[in-house]
Structure formats: C-alpha cells, structure tokens
Design an enzyme around this catalytic site. Structure first.
Site, PDB file in Angstrom:
ATOM      1  CE1 TYR A 177      12.397  -1.102   8.693  1.00  0.00           C
ATOM      2  CE2 TYR A 177      10.310  -1.322   8.970  1.00  0.00           C
ATOM      3  CZ  TYR A 177      11.309  -0.470   9.161  1.00  0.00           C
ATOM      4  OH  TYR A 177      11.473   0.800   9.542  1.00  0.00           O
ATOM      5  NE  ARG A 235      19.556  -2.366  -0.745  1.00  0.00           N
ATOM      6  CZ  ARG A 235      20.548  -1.919  -1.742  1.00  0.00           C
ATOM      7  NH1 ARG A 235      21.493  -2.891  -2.220  1.00  0.00           N
ATOM      8  NH2 ARG A 235      20.630  -0.549  -1.851  1.00  0.00           N
ATOM      9  CG  ASP A 284       7.465   0.516  12.340  1.00  0.00           C
ATOM     10  OD1 ASP A 284       8.675   0.701  11.553  1.00  0.00           O
ATOM     11  OD2 ASP A 284       6.362   0.510  11.826  1.00  0.00           O
ATOM     12  NE  ARG A 292      -0.424   0.298   4.940  1.00  0.00           N
ATOM     13  CZ  ARG A 292      -0.223   1.574   5.450  1.00  0.00           C
ATOM     14  NH1 ARG A 292      -0.701   2.656   4.792  1.00  0.00           N
ATOM     15  NH2 ARG A 292       0.325   1.784   6.586  1.00  0.00           N
ATOM     16  NE  ARG A 312      -2.508  10.106   6.004  1.00  0.00           N
ATOM     17  CZ  ARG A 312      -1.558  10.180   6.891  1.00  0.00           C
ATOM     18  NH1 ARG A 312      -1.276  11.487   7.263  1.00  0.00           N
ATOM     19  NH2 ARG A 312      -0.889   9.335   7.720  1.00  0.00           N
ATOM     20  CD  GLU A 370      18.828   6.689   6.088  1.00  0.00           C
ATOM     21  OE1 GLU A 370      18.027   5.839   5.737  1.00  0.00           O
ATOM     22  OE2 GLU A 370      18.693   7.369   7.438  1.00  0.00           O
ATOM     23  NE  ARG A 416      16.044   8.330   6.279  1.00  0.00           N
ATOM     24  CZ  ARG A 416      15.212   7.609   7.264  1.00  0.00           C
ATOM     25  NH1 ARG A 416      14.085   8.104   7.527  1.00  0.00           N
ATOM     26  NH2 ARG A 416      15.604   6.812   8.237  1.00  0.00           N
TER      27      ARG A 416
END
Length: 373
Positions: free
Chosen positions: A347, A248, A349, A171, A175, A299, A279
């Site tokens: 991965y 990675r 959070d 996804r 918005r 980065e 970034r």
C-alpha cells in the site's frame, strides 16, 4: 536495436514519474494501459464542471520537500486541508481523533479529562493484544473503538475485527488539541484542474496504447523494448506460479445532485457496521467549488475477484510470504523493473510512489533525482 528504450506497463504514478525522467534523458517510451484512460487510480473526470476522482479520494500530502517541489513543477496546487468527518448512526465526529471528537463524545473540554478517560478504557486489555480489536482498544479505548473504528474496519476488510491480526493497526492518531487536520505532513493540497494535469505532463512525449493487455502479448511487446517497467500485479506476471495474492477491491456509486452543497465537507466516513458503504465523497470541496450542482460518490469495499480492480494488498503473513517468493524471482530479472502498488504488493501513498520511482530513476539513469526537477 529495439524500437523503444522502455515499455511501461500501466500508466499510474510510478510509471509516469519513471517516464518523465526517461524522457529527460532522451529515452523513448511506449506506455501500455489496459483501461480506456491513463493515470491509474488518480484519474479524474469532468462532471458538471467538477473534477471527480474516479477511483476514490486522492489527497496529496508529503513531508518530502523534493517530492513537493517536483509535483508543483507539474501543476499548481491549492491549499486543501484534509479534515474528514465521521458519521456514526447520525452522530458527527471530527477526525482524526482530537479534542473536538472527545468534547462531542464525552461533553468535556480539557486534554487532561480526555486523556484520563482514554487511559482508563485502555486498561481493559492486559498483555499482548491477540487481534485487531484488542490492539485498537489498547490504542484508543473501548468507546472510540466501538463508534469510530470497529464498523469501518470490518467493512474495509470484510471480516470481524476479532478475526483480524493485531499488526494491521500499528497506531491510531490521537491528538489532545483542537486540530482537525488529518495529516501531519508539512505539505498537502489538490492540483488545480485535477490530477489529469499532472498525468499529461508526466507522459509527454511517450507513445501510448490504451485497451492493451501486456500479458496477453508479452512476447511481442518484449521484442519492442530494451527494458520493461511493470506496474501490474506481480503474481500475474509470473502466471500465478506460486498461487494468487489477495486484494481488497472497491465499488463506486456516483450521482449528480441538483443542490449546491450535499454534506459540507469532501469526505464523510460512515463508521457503523450497518451502513454498507464506508464513505461519501463530495468532489467539489477538494477545489472549493461553487457550482450550482454537486457530485457525490459512495464507496463500497468488496472482496476482490478475478476481473476486478485490485486496490489494497492484503498484507497478512500468508500473503507477505507468498509475495516474497515472487519478489525473489523479480530480483533476478535483468530487463524488467517492478514498481508501484501492484508490482511491489504494497500500500503506497502517492508521495511514496513518487519517491520510489525517483529512487529507481536515480539508480537507472545515474542522476540525482533530488535536483532533477
């Protein structure tokens, strides 16, 4: 009887949360960390009075109230809201993709106009998307994909979007409101004083050895503890018997600049393919700093090689199949707990790492982690 109840391999969030619960139960813990500091990738460094995120931006966000209450019992959090900006060849766009983005891109003002443009562009892809490019266009249309998704994604993965599987992007948030808050979670913020405040609290009462490689002295350390909590790479634990998992990695370039405000926001993503970094992070903005100088970090995604820090598991079908073989071995272990981003090849959070460690603590110690804090 062994000297320690738990040998904790690694000192990131998973090990820290598990250690915290173990210490509440009076258990003894030895922490083994290969690096010269504890805290894993959330470690901060004080530079010019600014808490620099050494391993990339870490913005805490969660909708889990129990996790939020737990971290707030360890440190006070500020009201930082993640509102990154995208730089595409000098054009600046708000993220996530919202009405501010669409207004700038197409000179429109209403959600109806934006939706009509995106829906028309999405029609370009008929049938099941065959790769990441087609999947992204199906989600957000050609123009947003070209400017804000394509280059950034190709730098992250080191491959053309047409060569990447569609499932990598399930996804892309769109918005139709003028809302620059990147996360939908109920709670977010940065610990005042940096993440080291939390790390110190999590490992209180533990014996800690830094610069120690558990796998080089595995037999010795196993003899010291009843149970091992292993948060390193799972394939390395089993000596790569099925082959090596892929990752990675990242490279960081930081500099102190003699100006108060370099880019006006904590995170700017560079979404064109030609800019080599993905970034720039300006750390002082995480804590609303007013220092006369600033610290920025560029980065760079890189292909992981032996000796580099593995950051992101490559969750394609090949690597998931390989990981499952290791996971089957891990499930048979009676004195080893595998956890965290590397131990579970997932991965995570930060809040999800904490949730996972809480769940394991509940299972091991027979406690209700929802009320333990």
């Amino acid at each position: 009887m062994k000297k320690y109840d738990y040998i904790l391999v690694g000192s990131g969030l998973y090990a820290g949360v598990f250690a915290w619960y173990a210490r509440q139960k009076g258990k003894s813990c030895l922490v083994l960390e290969k690096r010269d500091h504890i805290g894993g990738n959330i470690c901060c460094e004080d530079v010019e009075g600014i808490h620099v995120h050494r391993y990339g931006a870490h913005i805490f966000h969660t909708s889990n109230k129990k996790v939020w209450e737990f971290v707030n019992s360890l440190a006070e959090f500020n009201r930082y809201t993640n509102s990154p900006v995208a730089n595409y060849k000098g054009e600046m766009y708000n993220m996530p993709f919202n009405m501010n983005t669409f207004s700038k891109m197409w000179n429109i003002s209403s959600p109806k106009e934006a939706k009509a443009i995106i829906e028309e562009q999405k029609k370009e892809i008929q049938g099941e998307p065959k790769n990441l490019e087609e999947q992204a266009i199906r989600l957000v249309g050609r123009e947003i994909y070209e400017k804000l998704v394509k280059g950034y994604t190709e730098k992250q993965w080191g491959r053309d979007c047409k060569e990447l599987p569609a499932f990598i992007i399930r996804r892309l948030p769109v918005r139709y409101t003028y809302d620059n808050n990147y996360f939908n979670d109920l709670y977010q913020g940065i610990p005042i004083g940096g993440y080291n405040v939390i790390i110190q609290r999590l490992f209180e009462g533990c014996d800690i050895k830094m610069g120690e490689d558990y796998l080089e002295n595995k037999e010795y350390y196993d003899s010291l503890g009843e149970t091992v909590v292993y948060t390193g790479t799972i394939d390395a634990y089993y000596n790569y018997c099925f082959g090596r998992l892929e990752y990675r990695s990242l490279r960081f370039e930081s500099e102190i600049r003699g100006e108060e405000n370099y880019q006006g926001v904590a995170v700017v993503n560079y979404t064109d393919r030609e800019t080599p970094f993905t970034r720039i992070i300006e750390h002082k903005h995480f804590e609303f700093g007013t220092q006369s100088k600033t610290v920025i970090t560029r980065e760079y995604p890189v292909t992981w090689q032996e000796g580099m820090e593995p950051y992101y598991p490559v969750n394609d079908e090949k690597n998931q199949g390989l990981y499952q073989k290791y996971a089957d071995l891990a499930a048979k272990e009676e004195r080893v707990i595998f956890g965290g981003r590397l131990g579970e090849y997932k991965y995570y959070d930060m809040d999800k790492v904490i949730e996972s460690a809480m769940k394991k603590a509940e299972e091991v110690f027979g406690i209700n982690s929802s009320s333990a804090c």
